[in-house]
Design a protein around this motif. Structure first.
Motif, PDB file in Angstrom:
ATOM      1  N   TYR A   1       0.772  -1.372  -0.018  1.00 18.57           N
ATOM      2  CA  TYR A   1       0.009  -0.049  -0.067  1.00 18.57           C
ATOM      3  C   TYR A   1       0.943   1.328  -0.165  1.00 18.57           C
ATOM      4  O   TYR A   1       1.940   1.349   0.404  1.00 18.57           O
ATOM      5  CB  TYR A   1      -0.902   0.123   1.116  1.00 18.57           C
ATOM      6  N   GLY A   2       0.296   2.218  -0.614  1.00 17.49           N
ATOM      7  CA  GLY A   2       0.930   3.652  -0.620  1.00 17.49           C
ATOM      8  C   GLY A   2       0.185   4.456   0.371  1.00 17.49           C
ATOM      9  O   GLY A   2      -0.240   3.923   1.441  1.00 17.49           O
ATOM     10  N   SER A   3       0.080   5.818  -0.096  1.00 15.90           N
ATOM     11  CA  SER A   3      -0.361   6.741   0.917  1.00 15.90           C
ATOM     12  C   SER A   3      -1.873   6.654   0.975  1.00 15.90           C
ATOM     13  O   SER A   3      -2.237   6.076  -0.045  1.00 15.90           O
ATOM     14  CB  SER A   3       0.210   8.202   0.523  1.00 15.90           C
ATOM     15  N   THR A   4      -2.456   7.088   2.112  1.00 22.93           N
ATOM     16  CA  THR A   4      -3.882   7.050   2.169  1.00 22.93           C
ATOM     17  C   THR A   4      -4.050   8.801   2.317  1.00 22.93           C
ATOM     18  O   THR A   4      -3.828   9.433   3.136  1.00 22.93           O
ATOM     19  CB  THR A   4      -4.429   6.423   3.355  1.00 22.93           C
ATOM     20  N   SER A   5      -4.980   9.071   1.277  1.00 23.17           N
ATOM     21  CA  SER A   5      -5.306  10.444   1.204  1.00 23.17           C
ATOM     22  C   SER A   5      -6.995  10.617   1.274  1.00 23.17           C
ATOM     23  O   SER A   5      -7.761   9.742   1.150  1.00 23.17           O
ATOM     24  CB  SER A   5      -4.921  11.378  -0.154  1.00 23.17           C
TER      25      SER A   5
ATOM     26  N   SER B   1      -4.379  -3.569  -9.705  1.00 26.29           N
ATOM     27  CA  SER B   1      -3.181  -3.190  -9.242  1.00 26.29           C
ATOM     28  C   SER B   1      -2.742  -1.757  -9.858  1.00 26.29           C
ATOM     29  O   SER B   1      -2.787  -1.384 -10.922  1.00 26.29           O
ATOM     30  CB  SER B   1      -1.726  -4.047  -9.700  1.00 26.29           C
ATOM     31  N   GLY B   2      -2.657  -0.741  -8.896  1.00 27.04           N
ATOM     32  CA  GLY B   2      -2.172   0.669  -9.137  1.00 27.04           C
ATOM     33  C   GLY B   2      -3.364   1.330  -9.134  1.00 27.04           C
ATOM     34  O   GLY B   2      -3.366   2.645  -9.331  1.00 27.04           O
ATOM     35  N   THR B   3      -4.551   0.702  -9.303  1.00 23.22           N
ATOM     36  CA  THR B   3      -5.772   1.706  -9.305  1.00 23.22           C
ATOM     37  C   THR B   3      -6.271   2.100  -7.873  1.00 23.22           C
ATOM     38  O   THR B   3      -6.547   1.238  -7.274  1.00 23.22           O
ATOM     39  CB  THR B   3      -6.909   0.970  -9.934  1.00 23.22           C
ATOM     40  N   PRO B   4      -6.410   3.378  -7.299  1.00 23.30           N
ATOM     41  CA  PRO B   4      -6.848   3.798  -6.028  1.00 23.30           C
ATOM     42  C   PRO B   4      -8.274   2.882  -5.559  1.00 23.30           C
ATOM     43  O   PRO B   4      -9.108   2.763  -6.474  1.00 23.30           O
ATOM     44  CB  PRO B   4      -6.872   5.091  -6.246  1.00 23.30           C
ATOM     45  N   ILE B   5      -8.429   2.700  -4.312  1.00 25.08           N
ATOM     46  CA  ILE B   5      -9.437   1.879  -3.833  1.00 25.08           C
ATOM     47  C   ILE B   5     -10.098   3.120  -2.723  1.00 25.08           C
ATOM     48  O   ILE B   5      -9.426   3.655  -2.176  1.00 25.08           O
ATOM     49  CB  ILE B   5      -9.081   0.784  -2.804  1.00 25.08           C
ATOM     50  N   GLN B   6     -11.412   3.334  -3.197  1.00 23.87           N
ATOM     51  CA  GLN B   6     -11.741   4.571  -2.334  1.00 23.87           C
ATOM     52  C   GLN B   6     -13.163   4.008  -1.868  1.00 23.87           C
ATOM     53  O   GLN B   6     -13.695   3.113  -2.187  1.00 23.87           O
ATOM     54  CB  GLN B   6     -12.620   5.600  -3.832  1.00 23.87           C
ATOM     55  N   PHE B   7     -13.241   4.592  -0.394  1.00 22.69           N
ATOM     56  CA  PHE B   7     -14.293   4.155   0.377  1.00 22.69           C
ATOM     57  C   PHE B   7     -14.135   5.398   1.532  1.00 22.69           C
ATOM     58  O   PHE B   7     -13.128   5.822   2.163  1.00 22.69           O
ATOM     59  CB  PHE B   7     -13.974   2.950   0.965  1.00 22.69           C
ATOM     60  N   GLY B   8     -15.381   5.579   2.106  1.00 20.68           N
ATOM     61  CA  GLY B   8     -15.351   6.554   3.425  1.00 20.68           C
ATOM     62  C   GLY B   8     -14.883   7.762   3.210  1.00 20.68           C
ATOM     63  O   GLY B   8     -14.332   8.466   4.086  1.00 20.68           O
TER      64      GLY B   8
ATOM     65  N   LEU C   1     -12.051   8.386   1.638  1.00 21.79           N
ATOM     66  CA  LEU C   1     -10.603   8.342   1.541  1.00 21.79           C
ATOM     67  C   LEU C   1     -10.259   7.382   0.295  1.00 21.79           C
ATOM     68  O   LEU C   1     -11.217   6.959  -0.220  1.00 21.79           O
ATOM     69  CB  LEU C   1     -10.253   7.254   2.696  1.00 21.79           C
ATOM     70  N   GLN C   2      -8.864   7.603   0.059  1.00 21.29           N
ATOM     71  CA  GLN C   2      -8.410   6.773  -1.090  1.00 21.29           C
ATOM     72  C   GLN C   2      -6.953   6.275  -0.864  1.00 21.29           C
ATOM     73  O   GLN C   2      -6.228   6.893  -0.423  1.00 21.29           O
ATOM     74  CB  GLN C   2      -8.145   7.716  -2.338  1.00 21.29           C
ATOM     75  N   ILE C   3      -6.732   5.070  -1.325  1.00 22.22           N
ATOM     76  CA  ILE C   3      -5.322   4.534  -0.753  1.00 22.22           C
ATOM     77  C   ILE C   3      -5.117   3.677  -2.031  1.00 22.22           C
ATOM     78  O   ILE C   3      -5.884   3.002  -2.971  1.00 22.22           O
ATOM     79  CB  ILE C   3      -5.810   3.395   0.110  1.00 22.22           C
ATOM     80  N   SER C   4      -3.847   3.953  -2.188  1.00 29.15           N
ATOM     81  CA  SER C   4      -3.309   3.297  -3.464  1.00 29.15           C
ATOM     82  C   SER C   4      -2.532   1.698  -3.029  1.00 29.15           C
ATOM     83  O   SER C   4      -1.914   1.748  -2.216  1.00 29.15           O
ATOM     84  CB  SER C   4      -2.099   4.098  -4.097  1.00 29.15           C
ATOM     85  N   LEU C   5      -2.831   0.884  -3.960  1.00 30.54           N
ATOM     86  CA  LEU C   5      -2.304  -0.466  -3.579  1.00 30.54           C
ATOM     87  C   LEU C   5      -1.718  -1.060  -4.972  1.00 30.54           C
ATOM     88  O   LEU C   5      -2.544  -1.159  -6.000  1.00 30.54           O
ATOM     89  CB  LEU C   5      -3.507  -1.294  -3.012  1.00 30.54           C
ATOM     90  N   THR C   6      -0.751  -1.544  -4.824  1.00 34.58           N
ATOM     91  CA  THR C   6      -0.053  -2.216  -5.702  1.00 34.58           C
ATOM     92  C   THR C   6       0.321  -3.832  -5.515  1.00 34.58           C
ATOM     93  O   THR C   6       0.323  -4.172  -4.288  1.00 34.58           O
ATOM     94  CB  THR C   6       1.314  -1.377  -6.373  1.00 34.58           C
ATOM     95  N   GLY C   7       0.742  -4.675  -6.501  1.00 33.16           N
ATOM     96  CA  GLY C   7       1.039  -5.859  -6.366  1.00 33.16           C
ATOM     97  C   GLY C   7      -0.062  -6.829  -6.358  1.00 33.16           C
ATOM     98  O   GLY C   7      -1.103  -6.467  -6.914  1.00 33.16           O
TER      99      GLY C   7
END
Length: 402
Positions: free
Chosen positions: A205-209, A250-257, A259-265
């Motif tokens: 995971y990357g940053s959560t914005s 992979s690489g597509t941000p996941i959005q919820f609540g 928030l947005q978090i980047s996840l790869t792999g």
């Protein structure tokens, strides 16, 4: 009119005693350098002088409290300045440890350096004032507030604040407790993401914005669980929990609540990630640093992709947690600086008030030496005249005319 000899002597003695009393009073005024020796000399002036003296005494007590607060806050600021420098150095080492060119030996060296930094931070958190009173222990200032444990330092102080009366209507905290500094996060701190130790995939995971702070779910805790390599569910902390589903790429941000978090792999089925508010993500500086040291000591050069992903995720989590701690420390330092600035202003006001009170008291009770010395000579001359008059009149007798 006939004047008896006894009456003459009584009147003369009374006159001389009166003159001697007046002379003695002036002499006492000069010796004491005050014109009010007893309240009977000037009842109103004595009352005003007492009021001014009490005000001066209170000002001195407030000044003593301000000096104590300034010293305590100065020591706290020095300790927090050193903590700030160490945390900034740690963040730099985290960035270095995440470099792809690092080997297990390199990361182990960084872990050794971080262990030394951990010991320094623990020493700073247990700073005392030189008299055996610990700065960050709250009311339990007689013993060290932090005790080292296997998983990090445990806070054994309390969250009490010693308030000092620094002015007529102002009480000020002379310090801050260790838990609110080293084991807390600001209300506006960002979310902290962690991965489950049981994850078998290599999702990183990357940053959560924040994308929408007005979202009704914003501010809650979330858990992302992969039901397959391409599908996941997001569960919030409601009771009962709210569950939503999504498709992963992979690489597509996941959005919820909001928030947005980047996840790869490629996360594996059953892998999970927690996204918690900073205050619910164990905002403990010492615990985060211990976890970081443990992660850096774990060999990954010849390990599976999942182990390498765990290392990167651990570095990311540590970076966010320690960044939140750094922000918290800087906020506390700002509060300390504001209090010290206020103390300077109160000192200036107190000095002006003290000068005014002393001037007022001086006008009430200080002696006018010119007038006092003049009166002294007048009293001396009056006494001498009374004595000489008595001597001359005593010589008068009818026998002198026979």
């Amino acid at each position: 009119m006939r004047i008896s000899t006894q009456s003459f002597y009584d009147q003369s003695l009374s006159a001389m005693n009166s003159q001697q009393g007046s002379l003695l009073h002036v002499q006492q005024q000069i010796g004491a350098m005050k014109k009010i020796l007893t309240p009977s000399d000037d009842p109103l002036g004595a009352t005003r002088a007492l009021s001014a003296s009490q005000s001066i005494s209170l000002n001195e007590q407030y000044a003593t409290s301000r000096a104590q607060a300034t010293r305590s806050l100065g020591l706290e600021d020095n300790a927090l300045q050193s903590v700030t420098t160490l945390l900034q150095n740690i963040k730099g080492q985290i960035v270095s440890a995440g470099s792809g060119s690092m080997t297990d030996a390199d990361r182990s060296s960084i872990a050794t350096a971080l262990q030394s930094t951990y010991d320094q931070l623990l020493g700073l958190a247990n700073t005392d004032d030189g008299n055996g009173q610990f700065l960050f222990a709250g009311f339990k200032s007689g013993s060290a507030p932090f005790v080292d444990r296997a998983g990090g330092a445990q806070y054994v102080g309390d969250q009490g604040q010693k308030l000092l009366q620094v002015d007529v209507s102002r009480q000020m905290a002379g310090g801050d407790d260790g838990r609110s500094i080293f084991q807390s996060a600001q209300g506006g701190a960002g979310y902290v993401t962690t991965s489950s130790p049981a994850n078998s995939g290599d999702g990183v995971y990357g940053s959560t914005s924040v994308t929408d702070a007005s979202n009704p779910d914003f501010g809650k805790n979330f858990s992302i669980a992969f039901t397959s390599a391409t599908t996941f569910t997001v569960t919030n902390s409601d009771t009962p929990p709210k569950v939503t589903t999504g498709t992963y790429a992979s690489g597509t941000p996941i959005q919820f609540g909001g928030l947005q978090i980047s996840l790869t792999g490629a996360p594996a089925t059953g892998d999970s990630f927690n996204v918690n508010t900073a205050k619910n993500a164990n905002p403990d500086m010492f615990g985060a640093l211990k976890d970081l040291i443990g992660a850096l000591k774990t060999p990954v050069d010849n390990a599976t992709p999942a182990a390498k992903a765990q290392l990167l995720n651990s570095l990311s989590t540590a970076n966010v947690k320690l960044s939140n701690t750094l922000d918290n420390v800087l906020t506390v330092r700002s509060s300390v600086g504001s209090r010290m600035q206020e103390l300077d202003a109160l000192n200036a006001t107190g000095d002006a008030r003290n000068l005014s009170d002393k001037s007022y008291l001086s006008n009430i009770q200080d002696l006018d030496y010119t007038s006092a010395i003049t009166e002294l000579y007048q009293r001396q001359m009056a006494l001498q005249a009374t004595q000489q008059t008595f001597v001359q009149i005593r010589k008068i007798s009818l026998l002198n005319y026979l």
